[in-house]
Scaffold this active site. Structure first.
Site, mmCIF file in Angstrom:
data_model
loop_
_atom_site.group_PDB
_atom_site.id
_atom_site.type_symbol
_atom_site.label_atom_id
_atom_site.label_comp_id
_atom_site.label_asym_id
_atom_site.label_seq_id
_atom_site.Cartn_x
_atom_site.Cartn_y
_atom_site.Cartn_z
ATOM 1 C CB THR A 37 1.480 2.598 -0.687
ATOM 2 O OG1 THR A 37 2.704 3.743 -0.465
ATOM 3 C CG2 THR A 37 0.149 3.517 -0.187
ATOM 4 N NE ARG B 133 9.536 -2.125 -0.985
ATOM 5 C CZ ARG B 133 9.856 -1.505 -2.416
ATOM 6 N NH1 ARG B 133 9.745 -0.213 -2.162
ATOM 7 N NH2 ARG B 133 10.188 -2.063 -3.768
ATOM 8 C CG ASP C 272 5.383 5.405 1.550
ATOM 9 O OD1 ASP C 272 6.036 4.407 2.721
ATOM 10 O OD2 ASP C 272 6.122 5.691 0.499
ATOM 11 C CG HIS D 152 14.253 -2.001 -0.414
ATOM 12 N ND1 HIS D 152 15.504 -1.531 -0.575
ATOM 13 C CD2 HIS D 152 13.268 -1.763 -0.971
ATOM 14 C CE1 HIS D 152 15.290 -0.450 -1.636
ATOM 15 N NE2 HIS D 152 14.089 -0.934 -1.709
ATOM 16 C CG MET E 202 11.410 2.861 2.824
ATOM 17 S SD MET E 202 10.682 1.431 2.017
ATOM 18 C CE MET E 202 12.166 1.866 0.901
ATOM 19 N NE ARG F 170 27.662 2.976 20.753
ATOM 20 C CZ ARG F 170 28.576 1.864 19.795
ATOM 21 N NH1 ARG F 170 27.561 0.748 20.324
ATOM 22 N NH2 ARG F 170 29.959 0.793 19.610
ATOM 23 C CD GLU G 168 12.503 7.040 1.822
ATOM 24 O OE1 GLU G 168 13.302 6.642 1.418
ATOM 25 O OE2 GLU G 168 11.594 6.684 0.844
ATOM 26 N N GLY H 281 6.801 -0.383 -5.794
ATOM 27 C CA GLY H 281 6.865 -1.057 -5.075
ATOM 28 C C GLY H 281 6.120 -1.767 -4.384
HETATM 29 O O1 F6P Z 1 6.345 2.030 -1.519
HETATM 30 C C1 F6P Z 1 7.077 3.032 -1.064
HETATM 31 C C2 F6P Z 1 8.702 3.517 -1.208
HETATM 32 O O2 F6P Z 1 8.179 2.375 -0.022
HETATM 33 C C3 F6P Z 1 9.033 4.523 -1.195
HETATM 34 O O3 F6P Z 1 8.826 5.241 0.835
HETATM 35 C C4 F6P Z 1 10.442 4.035 -1.108
HETATM 36 O O4 F6P Z 1 10.784 5.808 -0.906
HETATM 37 C C5 F6P Z 1 10.579 3.951 -2.176
HETATM 38 O O5 F6P Z 1 8.993 3.296 -1.770
HETATM 39 C C6 F6P Z 1 11.604 2.636 -2.544
HETATM 40 O O6 F6P Z 1 10.931 1.758 -3.128
HETATM 41 P P1 F6P Z 1 12.323 1.735 -4.572
HETATM 42 O O7 F6P Z 1 13.774 1.310 -4.211
HETATM 43 O O8 F6P Z 1 11.523 0.085 -5.145
HETATM 44 O O9 F6P Z 1 12.143 2.311 -4.846
#
Ligand code: F6P
Length: 341
Positions: free
Chosen positions: A125, A274, A127, A271, A169, A162, A221, A10
């Site tokens: 990453t 990112r 993450d 996304h 992620m 609410r 997630e 990713g």
């Molecule tokens: O880059 C890691 C990550 O952000 C994870 O947290 C996430 O589950 C995953 O990428 C999703 O990425 P893609 O949709 O590109 O597979």
């Protein structure tokens, strides 16, 4: 020496800063030549290259994404994968490879190093779950974007009284959720490392709602209840065996509304976390990793990965980074929990 460079997995804001640091120092200080391999491990596997010189890396330090492209191609799952990479590296007259990636990309780099390839790794990453380094670039940007999103959700949640559940992620590690929840004053934060109980989540929400008249829940997630069931988009897995996580916020939304009686809505940031340009922190971290990667190549430190230790750029064996994921310690979650409710 001619160096191949690839970015895999990713994408993460800061990738271009690494490439700029590596190529600039590599050419100016070491006299290296570079070649880019396109789209992660797919590049060396299929022999897809792109020129990588001072012109190619001009003005990219603040640009999001990666000028080299990325993919989740796993050459270890492809017949003759290693032999094909060896052949294509030879054809491109490449002496060594710099692989910029996370757990999966660096896992392949580790195996190639064991096969005798001259490889250097750079950790990436959003993450922040790679061992051996204090922080990975991309994480600061992801947390900043998620925090800004939650800040905005506060005002609409307050206006309508609410509950809003925000999914961020984090498949196996809850670093983005932990930092976002703390930075944006969430009523509670759920992470994969700590199982949640809906009754406990409802009680935190009720307590915050009693104080503010609304509440925000931040969930990674990969967070799950003791039943352990992850919410996935579909049944497919990628080349590294990962399922596509998505939808926990919707499930929690229904559960919280049922338990509390408050109108609840969900939001999956996905996304967005990112995309776009990196924060100044990620630009500087990325550039410093790239500069130091050029020196590591110059010293033939094969099988090593660059890392951030405190404020210093260090080197650790690639296997350290890929052996075990860096998850959120229980003490960090307990610390954050004092602010829940
Ligand atoms: O880059 C890691 C990550 O952000 C994870 O947290 C996430 O589950 C995953 O990428 C999703 O990425 P893609 O949709 O590109 O597979």
């Amino acid at each position: 020496m001619r160096i191949g460079v690839l970015t895999g997995g990713g994408d993460a804001p800061g990738l271009n800063a690494v490439i700029a640091g590596l190529v600039t120092r590599g050419i100016r200080e070491h006299g290296f030549e570079f070649v880019g391999f396109k789209d992660g491990w797919k590049g060396p596997l299929e022999g897809h290259t792109t020129p990588l010189n001072l012109e190619a890396v001009a003005n990219i330090v603040g640009e999001g994404g990666t000028i080299l492209g990325s993919s989740r191609t796993n050459p270890m799952k492809i017949e003759d994968g290693v032999a094909r990479i060896e052949k294509n590296l030879k054809a491109a007259q490449v002496d060594a490879l710099v692989a910029i990636g996370g757990e999966d990309t660096l896992g392949v780099a580790t195996k190639l190093h064991e096969h005798g390839f001259q490889v250097i790794g750079v950790p990436k990453t959003i993450d922040n779950d790679l061992s051996g380094t204090d922080y990975t670039f991309g994480f600061d940007t992801a947390v900043s974007i998620a925090t800004e999103a939650v800040d905005r959700l506060h005002t609409t949640a307050r206006s309508h009284h609410r509950v809003l559940v925000v999914e961020v992620m984090g498949r196996h590690a809850g670093w983005i959720a932990l930092h976002t929840g703390m930075a944006s004053d969430a009523a509670c934060t759920l992470i994969p490392e700590q199982e949640y109980h809906v009754s406990q989540v409802a009680s935190w929400v009720k307590s915050r709602y009693a104080r503010d008249g609304y509440a925000i829940v931040v969930a990674a997630e990969g967070a799950h209840s003791p039943e352990g069931d992850l919410v996935t988009k579909d049944d497919s897995v990628d080349a590294f065996g990962h399922v596509k996580l998505s939808g926990l916020a919707d499930r929690l939304c229904a559960q919280i509304e049922k338990e509390t009686g408050y109108e609840t809505r969900s939001m999956i940031l996905g996304h967005l976390q990112r995309g776009g340009s990196p924060t100044a922190f990620d630009r500087v971290l990325g550039a410093r990793l790239g500069l130091n990667a050029a020196d590591a190549v110059g010293e033939k430190a094969w099988g090593q990965m660059l890392a951030l230790h405190g404020t210093q750029i260090a080197r650790v064996p690639l296997s350290t980074a890929t052996g075990e994921l860096k998850t959120v310690p229980a003490a960090r979650y307990d610390e954050a929990k004092s602010l829940f409710g």
